[in-house]
Design a protein around this motif. Structure first.
Motif: not given
Length: 146
Positions: A81-89, A110-116
């Motif tokens: 799943p893709v979540r709100v706030g993910d940075i998608l590349s 997806a670079e998950r929100f809060g997981s740089e």
């Protein structure tokens, strides 16, 4: 901003083990918003599909040098799943150049929100585009090496 340079984006992620592609072109980055969610709180698959179609058109547009249309979604796999706030590349690579068509492979991470710098492969797809003329009829594309 940190004084340390940012890590190589193609480097391996610390927790997921996913490596970003180095043989494909980064063609789009986008952050899904709350308005893009379904009733479960995940991002609509259709929203992801639209972004993939946009990203997939970037590389063939350089070859076509004019109008083109999406004619086929050859494969589309939602892996996570893709979540709100993910940075998608979105990464793209030409896989086939035909007489009038071009097929592209797209991979979405997806670079998950809060997981740089930790990436999860969320989607992969293959789409085919056809070059068209001013009357909407297929036209030949220049033959270049992939």
């Amino acid at each position: 901003m940190s004084a340390n340079p940012s890590p190589n984006p193609a480097a391996k992620s610390h927790s997921t083990g996913v490596t970003l592609p180095t043989d494909q072109e980064l063609v789009l980055k986008v952050i899904p918003m709350p308005g893009d969610c379904n009733a479960n709180g995940d991002i609509f698959g259709g929203w992801v599909m639209a972004q993939v179609d946009l990203a997939g058109a970037v590389v063939p547009a350089r070859y076509v040098k004019g109008r083109m249309v999406t004619v086929a979604v050859n494969e589309f796999v939602f892996k996570h799943p893709v979540r709100v706030g993910d940075i998608l590349s979105f990464f793209a690579k030409l896989t086939r150049i035909g007489r009038t068509s071009i097929t592209v492979k797209i991979e979405v991470f997806a670079e998950r929100f809060g997981s740089e710098n930790e990436y999860t492969k969320v989607t992969e797809a293959s789409l085919t585009y056809v070059a068209i003329d001013e009357h909407g009829q297929p036209r030949e594309v220049p033959q270049k090496l992939i």
